[in-house]
Design an enzyme around this catalytic site. Sequence first.
Site, PDB file in Angstrom:
ATOM      1  N   LYS A 116      72.282-127.006 -52.513  1.00  0.00           N
ATOM      2  CA  LYS A 116      71.537-128.153 -53.059  1.00  0.00           C
ATOM      3  C   LYS A 116      71.482-129.305 -52.053  1.00  0.00           C
ATOM      4  CE  LYS A 116      70.937-125.528 -55.575  1.00  0.00           C
ATOM      5  NZ  LYS A 116      71.412-124.197 -55.904  1.00  0.00           N
ATOM      6  N   GLY A 143      64.821-109.911 -50.683  1.00  0.00           N
ATOM      7  CA  GLY A 143      65.170-110.285 -52.057  1.00  0.00           C
ATOM      8  C   GLY A 143      64.519-111.613 -52.421  1.00  0.00           C
ATOM      9  N   GLY A 175      64.645-113.319 -55.163  1.00  0.00           N
ATOM     10  CA  GLY A 175      65.239-113.856 -56.392  1.00  0.00           C
ATOM     11  C   GLY A 175      65.564-115.328 -56.204  1.00  0.00           C
ATOM     12  N   VAL A 199      62.403-102.248 -48.623  1.00  0.00           N
ATOM     13  CA  VAL A 199      62.864-102.245 -47.231  1.00  0.00           C
ATOM     14  C   VAL A 199      63.536-100.905 -46.915  1.00  0.00           C
ATOM     15  CG1 VAL A 199      64.415-103.372 -45.588  1.00  0.00           C
ATOM     16  CG2 VAL A 199      63.135-104.751 -47.240  1.00  0.00           C
ATOM     17  N   ALA A 240      77.423-120.992 -62.396  1.00  0.00           N
ATOM     18  CA  ALA A 240      78.666-121.753 -62.394  1.00  0.00           C
ATOM     19  C   ALA A 240      78.998-122.294 -63.790  1.00  0.00           C
ATOM     20  CB  ALA A 240      78.547-122.902 -61.399  1.00  0.00           C
ATOM     21  N   HIS A 279      58.629-144.320 -72.180  1.00  0.00           N
ATOM     22  CA  HIS A 279      57.361-144.221 -71.437  1.00  0.00           C
ATOM     23  C   HIS A 279      57.384-145.164 -70.251  1.00  0.00           C
ATOM     24  CE1 HIS A 279      53.118-143.844 -70.570  1.00  0.00           C
ATOM     25  NE2 HIS A 279      53.066-145.160 -70.479  1.00  0.00           N
TER      26      HIS A 279
HETATM   27  P1  FAD Z   1      83.617-117.887 -57.511  1.00  0.00           P
HETATM   28  O1  FAD Z   1      82.967-119.200 -57.451  1.00  0.00           O
HETATM   29  O2  FAD Z   1      83.123-116.773 -56.722  1.00  0.00           O
HETATM   30  O3  FAD Z   1      85.171-118.126 -57.352  1.00  0.00           O
HETATM   31  C1  FAD Z   1      86.087-117.095 -57.340  1.00  0.00           C
HETATM   32  C2  FAD Z   1      87.271-117.507 -56.480  1.00  0.00           C
HETATM   33  O4  FAD Z   1      88.287-116.518 -56.609  1.00  0.00           O
HETATM   34  C3  FAD Z   1      86.940-117.594 -55.006  1.00  0.00           C
HETATM   35  O5  FAD Z   1      87.501-118.754 -54.458  1.00  0.00           O
HETATM   36  C4  FAD Z   1      87.589-116.352 -54.415  1.00  0.00           C
HETATM   37  O6  FAD Z   1      87.989-116.527 -53.064  1.00  0.00           O
HETATM   38  C5  FAD Z   1      88.802-116.207 -55.335  1.00  0.00           C
HETATM   39  N1  FAD Z   1      89.361-114.844 -55.406  1.00  0.00           N
HETATM   40  C6  FAD Z   1      88.707-113.660 -55.479  1.00  0.00           C
HETATM   41  N2  FAD Z   1      89.599-112.654 -55.585  1.00  0.00           N
HETATM   42  C7  FAD Z   1      90.835-113.213 -55.569  1.00  0.00           C
HETATM   43  C8  FAD Z   1      92.155-112.700 -55.645  1.00  0.00           C
HETATM   44  N3  FAD Z   1      92.400-111.405 -55.809  1.00  0.00           N
HETATM   45  N4  FAD Z   1      93.190-113.573 -55.561  1.00  0.00           N
HETATM   46  C9  FAD Z   1      92.965-114.908 -55.429  1.00  0.00           C
HETATM   47  N5  FAD Z   1      91.734-115.442 -55.367  1.00  0.00           N
HETATM   48  C10 FAD Z   1      90.689-114.608 -55.450  1.00  0.00           C
HETATM   49  N6  FAD Z   1      75.154-121.212 -59.830  1.00  0.00           N
HETATM   50  C11 FAD Z   1      74.694-122.247 -60.551  1.00  0.00           C
HETATM   51  O7  FAD Z   1      75.012-122.365 -61.740  1.00  0.00           O
HETATM   52  N7  FAD Z   1      73.871-123.189 -59.992  1.00  0.00           N
HETATM   53  C12 FAD Z   1      73.473-123.113 -58.700  1.00  0.00           C
HETATM   54  O8  FAD Z   1      72.734-123.975 -58.221  1.00  0.00           O
HETATM   55  C13 FAD Z   1      73.937-122.034 -57.915  1.00  0.00           C
HETATM   56  N8  FAD Z   1      73.600-121.930 -56.622  1.00  0.00           N
HETATM   57  C14 FAD Z   1      74.088-120.893 -55.884  1.00  0.00           C
HETATM   58  C15 FAD Z   1      73.697-120.787 -54.551  1.00  0.00           C
HETATM   59  C16 FAD Z   1      74.167-119.758 -53.760  1.00  0.00           C
HETATM   60  C17 FAD Z   1      73.741-119.658 -52.321  1.00  0.00           C
HETATM   61  C18 FAD Z   1      75.076-118.807 -54.327  1.00  0.00           C
HETATM   62  C19 FAD Z   1      75.634-117.706 -53.484  1.00  0.00           C
HETATM   63  C20 FAD Z   1      75.465-118.900 -55.650  1.00  0.00           C
HETATM   64  C21 FAD Z   1      74.964-119.934 -56.444  1.00  0.00           C
HETATM   65  N9  FAD Z   1      75.303-120.058 -57.788  1.00  0.00           N
HETATM   66  C22 FAD Z   1      74.803-121.089 -58.535  1.00  0.00           C
HETATM   67  C23 FAD Z   1      76.201-119.092 -58.450  1.00  0.00           C
HETATM   68  C24 FAD Z   1      77.606-119.679 -58.558  1.00  0.00           C
HETATM   69  O9  FAD Z   1      78.061-120.038 -57.274  1.00  0.00           O
HETATM   70  C25 FAD Z   1      78.537-118.673 -59.209  1.00  0.00           C
HETATM   71  O10 FAD Z   1      77.995-118.253 -60.442  1.00  0.00           O
HETATM   72  C26 FAD Z   1      79.912-119.275 -59.443  1.00  0.00           C
HETATM   73  O11 FAD Z   1      80.486-119.740 -58.249  1.00  0.00           O
HETATM   74  C27 FAD Z   1      80.832-118.254 -60.097  1.00  0.00           C
HETATM   75  O12 FAD Z   1      82.045-118.862 -60.389  1.00  0.00           O
HETATM   76  P2  FAD Z   1      83.392-118.023 -60.477  1.00  0.00           P
HETATM   77  O13 FAD Z   1      84.474-119.025 -60.640  1.00  0.00           O
HETATM   78  O14 FAD Z   1      83.230-116.935 -61.454  1.00  0.00           O
HETATM   79  O15 FAD Z   1      83.536-117.309 -59.067  1.00  0.00           O
HETATM   80  P1  NAI Z   2      68.885-112.251 -57.808  1.00  0.00           P
HETATM   81  O1  NAI Z   2      69.299-111.210 -58.753  1.00  0.00           O
HETATM   82  O2  NAI Z   2      68.462-113.573 -58.297  1.00  0.00           O
HETATM   83  O3  NAI Z   2      67.688-111.721 -56.920  1.00  0.00           O
HETATM   84  C1  NAI Z   2      67.780-110.576 -56.134  1.00  0.00           C
HETATM   85  C2  NAI Z   2      66.373-110.097 -55.878  1.00  0.00           C
HETATM   86  O4  NAI Z   2      66.419-109.088 -54.897  1.00  0.00           O
HETATM   87  C3  NAI Z   2      65.706-109.496 -57.108  1.00  0.00           C
HETATM   88  O5  NAI Z   2      64.453-110.087 -57.301  1.00  0.00           O
HETATM   89  C4  NAI Z   2      65.617-108.023 -56.779  1.00  0.00           C
HETATM   90  O6  NAI Z   2      64.479-107.398 -57.336  1.00  0.00           O
HETATM   91  C5  NAI Z   2      65.536-108.063 -55.268  1.00  0.00           C
HETATM   92  N1  NAI Z   2      65.985-106.842 -54.601  1.00  0.00           N
HETATM   93  C6  NAI Z   2      67.011-106.047 -54.924  1.00  0.00           C
HETATM   94  N2  NAI Z   2      67.131-105.032 -54.032  1.00  0.00           N
HETATM   95  C7  NAI Z   2      66.140-105.217 -53.112  1.00  0.00           C
HETATM   96  C8  NAI Z   2      65.736-104.518 -51.952  1.00  0.00           C
HETATM   97  N3  NAI Z   2      66.385-103.432 -51.546  1.00  0.00           N
HETATM   98  N4  NAI Z   2      64.675-104.987 -51.245  1.00  0.00           N
HETATM   99  C9  NAI Z   2      64.020-106.112 -51.646  1.00  0.00           C
HETATM  100  N5  NAI Z   2      64.371-106.806 -52.763  1.00  0.00           N
HETATM  101  C10 NAI Z   2      65.411-106.379 -53.479  1.00  0.00           C
HETATM  102  O7  NAI Z   2      70.111-112.360 -56.765  1.00  0.00           O
HETATM  103  P2  NAI Z   2      70.395-113.401 -55.616  1.00  0.00           P
HETATM  104  O8  NAI Z   2      69.187-114.171 -55.262  1.00  0.00           O
HETATM  105  O9  NAI Z   2      71.114-112.643 -54.572  1.00  0.00           O
HETATM  106  O10 NAI Z   2      71.401-114.388 -56.304  1.00  0.00           O
HETATM  107  C11 NAI Z   2      72.584-113.897 -56.932  1.00  0.00           C
HETATM  108  C12 NAI Z   2      72.918-114.714 -58.128  1.00  0.00           C
HETATM  109  O11 NAI Z   2      73.439-115.972 -57.736  1.00  0.00           O
HETATM  110  C13 NAI Z   2      71.715-115.043 -58.996  1.00  0.00           C
HETATM  111  O12 NAI Z   2      71.459-114.024 -59.902  1.00  0.00           O
HETATM  112  C14 NAI Z   2      72.141-116.280 -59.693  1.00  0.00           C
HETATM  113  O13 NAI Z   2      72.796-115.955 -60.865  1.00  0.00           O
HETATM  114  C15 NAI Z   2      73.095-116.933 -58.711  1.00  0.00           C
HETATM  115  N6  NAI Z   2      72.426-118.069 -58.108  1.00  0.00           N
HETATM  116  C16 NAI Z   2      72.039-119.105 -58.911  1.00  0.00           C
HETATM  117  C17 NAI Z   2      71.363-120.181 -58.394  1.00  0.00           C
HETATM  118  C18 NAI Z   2      70.929-121.253 -59.306  1.00  0.00           C
HETATM  119  O14 NAI Z   2      71.406-121.313 -60.416  1.00  0.00           O
HETATM  120  N7  NAI Z   2      70.040-122.141 -58.900  1.00  0.00           N
HETATM  121  C19 NAI Z   2      71.038-120.277 -56.985  1.00  0.00           C
HETATM  122  C20 NAI Z   2      71.453-119.113 -56.234  1.00  0.00           C
HETATM  123  C21 NAI Z   2      72.139-118.082 -56.790  1.00  0.00           C
END
Ligand code: FAD
Ligand code: NAI
Length: 475
Positions: free
Chosen positions: A58, A188, A190, A245, A327, A451
């Site tokens: 973000k 991807g 998504g 791909v 999250a 408004h």
């Molecule tokens: P994580 O955040 O993955 O935390 C798990 C933690 O456990 C990590 O620190 C890991 O190192 C630790 N861990 C794992 N295994 C072990 C172990 N055996 N012992 C000790 N520690 C361990 N979600 C949103 O809602 N809004 C967004 O805008 C958004 N943007 C995203 C953008 C990107 C690029 C990505 C990749 C994800 C995004 N997400 C977003 C998804 C969001 O980050 C996850 O849904 C969220 O972090 C999941 O929370 P969690 O606590 O389940 O796991």
């Molecule tokens: P995603 O599930 O959102 O999208 C993955 C995309 O890849 C799908 O559209 C799927 O059809 C495509 N795909 C799968 N296999 C493929 C292939 N072999 N070739 C081409 N396309 C393929 O997963 P993404 O973007 O990796 O994000 C993971 C998760 O992280 C999301 O589902 C979301 O829950 C979370 N996230 C949330 C955000 C938010 O809340 N703003 C921001 C980023 C991630």
Amino acid sequence: MTKVFDVVVIGAGPAGYVAAIRAAQLGKTVACIDDWKNHDGSLSYGGTCLNAGCIPSKALLESSELVHRAKHEFAAHGIGTGSITVDLAKMQERKAAIVEQLTGGIASLLKANKITALQGRGRLLKDRKVEFTPHDGKAQMLSGKDVILASGSTPMELKQAPFDGKNTVDSWGALEFDAVPKRLGVIGGGVIGLELGSVWQRLGAEVVVLEAMDDFLFMIDRQIAKDTQRQFKRQGLDIRLGAKVSGAKTGKSGIKLQYADSKGEQEVEVDKVVVCVGRQPNSADLFDEACGVKTDARGFVEVDNECRTGVANVWAIGDLVRGPMLAHKGSEEGVMVADLIAGEFSEVNYNTIPSVIYTAPEIAWVGKTEEEVKKSGRAYKVGTFSFAANGRAKAMEMATGLVKIIAAKNDDEILGVHIAGPLAGELVAEAVLAMEFSASAEDLQRTIHGHPTLSEALHEAALAVDNRAIHAINK
Ligand code: FAD
Ligand code: NAI
């Protein structure tokens, strides 16, 4: 010697650290184990969300959107800026500073709540014993009256285009580029693909997104998908649908991505590749088989609606379990589980979890899409309102997109709200609250909105459900 706690949490992402804090608020003794290690070897709390997901993405989305607005929208306001320059190193420093402040904040919160925070690996054994292995130390034994598994998820790898940490990277790698790639391939289309594709496209990269599915953003309402696809195309994002791909070949001039679509075999050459085809739960080696926790075929820990694993006093939450990988979904599960452990009533309303995609236009929704409602057989009515007729959106030079509300025909219950447009992620909060209280479209109609505000678009869409919008022609 085994250290005994009321609650042991494995993972300090937004699911785990929230569960730990809530349990401590309820008077429990809590240990929270986390093994997150940054690319520079430093340790921090907050998991994917704070270190490599929600927050850094973000920060870069905001910076890059400002670049876009300065280049393409300021002139309309009568503001001349000369040529816009981007100092990527400074942009990345700002992002890193935000991450550092927030992850430091979590460490302070854990401390203030008297939680024993431990950095290293946790592994659940039989009878709620937890083996804790510090990053560079000897294993110690803990035990919890309750244990919460919250180990999150990691990016899935594609065997056709394996990560090399330099040119073919995962989402974390793509948040840390130190130069804008000239040509970026995104595998991807998504949520991550669109967010990170937008970041680098706005900063000057030619971005091509290869999406395997034939439908753009197949999980969202089709009307919103159509509207936003058009806008992304106008911005210059080259989104190729139905693109499967098959390989990636690194040569002198770049990486050739080979894929097949409805027209046959295709190829596109890029300089960097981000693979974002979904994420997988971190359940491997998280627990000893003997402890009885079960996973499904995709590795998600099996739980019921209250996040109980089926093994007494062992719970699992967040990305590790079924449901959207968001999250706030994990955090709500963390609160619920801590409450239940303390004997308090708690639940998560899985029907009202909002989703937001932080692109421009922002896309946000809660509840069912029109296609899902149609499939359910329930008779429904729809109201839409375009931001083109919203005064605040006009003033912001952001008058694109729409609000769509779907309500039941029989009792007017709001079934789904879908928004594409300015600050959609903020606007959807009103819809979530409305649905949490089982509001009808009429409830929103009778709610007074300031408004001029963007939220008036929501009000008008609710009015349009019954053909009584004021600032649009009712059909
Ligand atoms: P994580 O955040 O993955 O935390 C798990 C933690 O456990 C990590 O620190 C890991 O190192 C630790 N861990 C794992 N295994 C072990 C172990 N055996 N012992 C000790 N520690 C361990 N979600 C949103 O809602 N809004 C967004 O805008 C958004 N943007 C995203 C953008 C990107 C690029 C990505 C990749 C994800 C995004 N997400 C977003 C998804 C969001 O980050 C996850 O849904 C969220 O972090 C999941 O929370 P969690 O606590 O389940 O796991
Ligand atoms: P995603 O599930 O959102 O999208 C993955 C995309 O890849 C799908 O559209 C799927 O059809 C495509 N795909 C799968 N296999 C493929 C292939 N072999 N070739 C081409 N396309 C393929 O997963 P993404 O973007 O990796 O994000 C993971 C998760 O992280 C999301 O589902 C979301 O829950 C979370 N996230 C949330 C955000 C938010 O809340 N703003 C921001 C980023 C991630």
